[in-house]
Design an enzyme around this catalytic site. Structure first.
Site, PDB file in Angstrom:
ATOM      1  N   TYR A 101      -2.158 -11.206  18.607  1.00 42.85           N
ATOM      2  CA  TYR A 101      -3.443 -11.077  17.908  1.00 42.85           C
ATOM      3  C   TYR A 101      -3.979  -9.650  18.027  1.00 42.85           C
ATOM      4  CZ  TYR A 101      -8.042 -12.384  16.123  1.00 42.85           C
ATOM      5  OH  TYR A 101      -9.175 -12.485  15.356  1.00 42.85           O
ATOM      6  N   PHE A 147     -10.033   2.454 -11.046  1.00 42.30           N
ATOM      7  CA  PHE A 147      -9.330   1.189 -11.286  1.00 42.30           C
ATOM      8  C   PHE A 147     -10.350   0.034 -11.313  1.00 42.30           C
ATOM      9  CE2 PHE A 147      -6.912  -2.564  -9.902  1.00 42.30           C
ATOM     10  CZ  PHE A 147      -6.076  -2.637 -11.003  1.00 42.30           C
ATOM     11  N   ASP A 148     -10.016  -1.049 -12.034  1.00 38.95           N
ATOM     12  CA  ASP A 148     -10.973  -2.161 -12.228  1.00 38.95           C
ATOM     13  C   ASP A 148     -11.583  -2.691 -10.933  1.00 38.95           C
ATOM     14  OD1 ASP A 148      -9.042  -1.997 -14.192  1.00 38.95           O
ATOM     15  OD2 ASP A 148      -8.426  -4.079 -13.969  1.00 38.95           O
ATOM     16  N   ASP A 158      -8.081   6.991  -3.730  1.00 40.20           N
ATOM     17  CA  ASP A 158      -7.480   5.683  -3.953  1.00 40.20           C
ATOM     18  C   ASP A 158      -5.994   5.997  -4.094  1.00 40.20           C
ATOM     19  OD1 ASP A 158      -6.347   3.419  -4.977  1.00 40.20           O
ATOM     20  OD2 ASP A 158      -7.867   3.055  -6.516  1.00 40.20           O
ATOM     21  N   ALA A 190      -2.998   4.309  -3.951  1.00 38.11           N
ATOM     22  CA  ALA A 190      -1.956   3.297  -4.190  1.00 38.11           C
ATOM     23  C   ALA A 190      -0.608   3.903  -4.603  1.00 38.11           C
ATOM     24  CB  ALA A 190      -2.440   2.308  -5.259  1.00 38.11           C
ATOM     25  N   LYS A 194       2.108  -1.077  -3.875  1.00 32.63           N
ATOM     26  CA  LYS A 194       2.698  -0.143  -4.840  1.00 32.63           C
ATOM     27  C   LYS A 194       3.670   0.779  -4.117  1.00 32.63           C
ATOM     28  CE  LYS A 194      -1.152  -1.526  -7.175  1.00 32.63           C
ATOM     29  NZ  LYS A 194      -2.155  -2.430  -6.622  1.00 32.63           N
ATOM     30  N   HIS A 215      -9.950 -11.294 -18.565  1.00 31.22           N
ATOM     31  CA  HIS A 215      -8.559 -11.236 -19.020  1.00 31.22           C
ATOM     32  C   HIS A 215      -7.609 -12.133 -18.232  1.00 31.22           C
ATOM     33  CE1 HIS A 215      -8.882  -8.271 -15.837  1.00 31.22           C
ATOM     34  NE2 HIS A 215      -7.579  -8.304 -15.701  1.00 31.22           N
TER      35      HIS A 215
END
Ligand code: F0G
Length: 460
Positions: free
Chosen positions: A72, A124-125, A215, A217, A258, A450
């Site tokens: 843990y 990004f969304d 960001d 990714a 990614k 979407h």
């Protein structure tokens, strides 16, 4: 004879693809409400829905999983990951999270408050979602060239420094928690940000006393493009370029699904202990204890290894060249795509592909459906469906470009698969004038419509 280019890996395990007929696909897509998210994966032949979490892990990643430590607190897997992150990014502090948006949730809980302004290149969304959820606003400062798919500009992910300076002048630093730079910029077509631009953004942010966050990714694909397109960096290794990139950031959020080639995972890395301490509280509340944060030990081990592999030049060369291979084939067939070809996906300009369809009938979605029918290829709409409605007027928001994204999973498909995708697109392109109608919405969710939307063909 010069030896041709070949992949930097060989295949040890395979997964069968079920083929289907056009009749089956016509039936399945109708049952799915003309929404490819509702298809089962068996109904798909070549899945280019996303490059996120869909990559193939290596033998070394799988063997690292067997050595996962599931304690843990203080697991050796956590320390393996910490060491990998420190040596690749240079960041001293880090928190594991279960994926990229969880990293955003934890970090933005610490930094973003109501009324804040967050400038960046096209957010990004989920990033935008996490900003707007906190009643703050995202301001897109991407260079204009990004929105003209025929313009051949090498760094369409770049931030327009004049646009950024306008924002920094308009609002006091207390209202700008950070500038966010997405590398590569997914929304503009997997387009890179140059080192020159990263450095200039950092300098400008320093002058205004505002931090910078990446960001990250697809940071390794971004580094590959810097090496290829920015003269000064031609002889630097990917790892050297990556280290320099991150010197221009105060922190990073990472979707490990990614460029770190794992199926699930994420993290936040920080330069300052203060932010790490503050964010740790939210990590414990939302994700898990700070030494696992929603990840199992085996997954952290695979991620540590994936970060190493994802920053190897030969792997990246194979990866980005495959995306380019598909893009060039499409261009050869006269299909309009975002130029230059991005790092993780080919973005087809559906507005130029089907110019006779009205935008209210979701042009890019019409092409997504055609592509599925033609060859069982699943792509994503990055157009009016995804752009959702304006929160106040409830009118459709029409983005600058109606894209169909063909995202290529890492180390999964061969160039023969790319040939099938290109041929399917060519067939559709040849009969494009016979595609006379798009789609109307039957059912939609109030936000992120979407994913679950149900459609029916427009008009008779
Ligand atoms: N940032 C960028 C630039 C992304 O592309 C994504 C995800 C995220 C953050 C969120 O990460 O999915 O791990 O929570 N992009 C996926 C895609 C979903 O298909 O482009 P996540």
């Amino acid at each position: 004879m010069e030896l041709p280019f070949a992949e930097s890996y060989k295949i040890k395990m395979v997964e069968a693809i079920r083929k289907s007929t056009r009749e089956e696909r016509d039936k399945w897509i109708k049952e799915a409400g003309y929404n490819v998210f509702n298809l089962t994966s068996e109904q798909v032949c070549i899945d280019l829905l996303t490059d996120s979490g869909t990559g193939a892990m290596s033998d070394r990643q799988w063997s690292a999983m067997m050595l996962g430590d599931e304690s843990y607190a203080g697991a050796s897997s956590y320390h393996n990951l910490k060491d990998a992150i420190r040596s690749i990014t240079g960041f001293e502090w880090f928190l594991p999270t279960h994926q990229g948006r969880a990293a955003e949730n934890v970090l933005f809980s610490t930094l973003v408050k109501k009324g804040d302004i967050v400038p960046g290149n096209s957010h990004f969304d989920t990033t935008k979602g996490h900003i707007e959820f906190r009643k703050a606003s995202a301001v897109d400062c991407t260079v204009d060239a990004a929105f003209d798919t025929s313009a051949d500009y090498p760094f369409k992910g770049n931030i327009d420094l004049l646009k950024l300076e306008d924002v920094l002048n308009e609002y006091p630093p207390e209202r700008i928690p950070f500038v966010i730079v997405t590398v590569t910029c997914n929304t503009s077509g997997g387009q890179p940000v140059s080192m020159d631009n990263l450095r200039a953004v950092r300098e400008m942010a320093n002058r205004y006393g505002v931090p910078v966050i990446f960001d990250a990714a697809r940071f390794a694909e971004n580094a590959y493009f810097i090496k290829k397109r920015e003269k000064l960096y031609a002889d630097r290794t990917i790892r050297e370029i990556v280290l320099e990139m991150f010197t221009y950031a105060d922190a990073m959020t990472m979707s490990s699904k990614k460029d770190a080639i794992v199926n699930m995972g994420g993290f936040i890395a920080f330069r300052k202990e203060k932010w790490f301490r503050e964010a740790s509280l939210y990590n414990i509340m939302f994700e898990g204890f700070i030494t696992y944060g929603g990840m199992s030990g085996r997954d952290m081990n695979a991620l540590a290894r994936g970060l190493e592999e994802g920053t190897e030049f030969d792997y990246l060369d194979t990866r980005v060249r495959q995306v380019e291979y598909l893009g060039n084939k499409l261009k050869g067939y006269g299909i309009p795509v975002q130029n230059p070809i991005g790092g993780h996906a080919v973005f087809v300009d559906a507005g130029r592909f089907l110019p006779h369809l009205p935008r209210e009938e979701f042009v890019a979605q019409a092409l997504v459906v055609e592509l599925y029918r033609e060859a069982g290829v699943r792509a994503t709409e990055i157009g009016t469906l995804l752009a959702d409605r304006d929160p106040v007027s409830r009118e459709n928001r029409y983005p600058a470009v109606e894209y169909v994204r063909l995202a290529i999973p890492r180390r999964v498909y061969t160039n023969n698969h790319m040939d099938v995708v290109a041929a399917a697109m060519k067939n559709i392109h040849e009969r494009r004038n016979d595609i006379r109608r798009g789609y109307n919405i039957i059912n939609e969710a109030p936000i992120m419509r979407h994913f679950t939307v149900e459609l029916k063909p427009a008009r008779k």
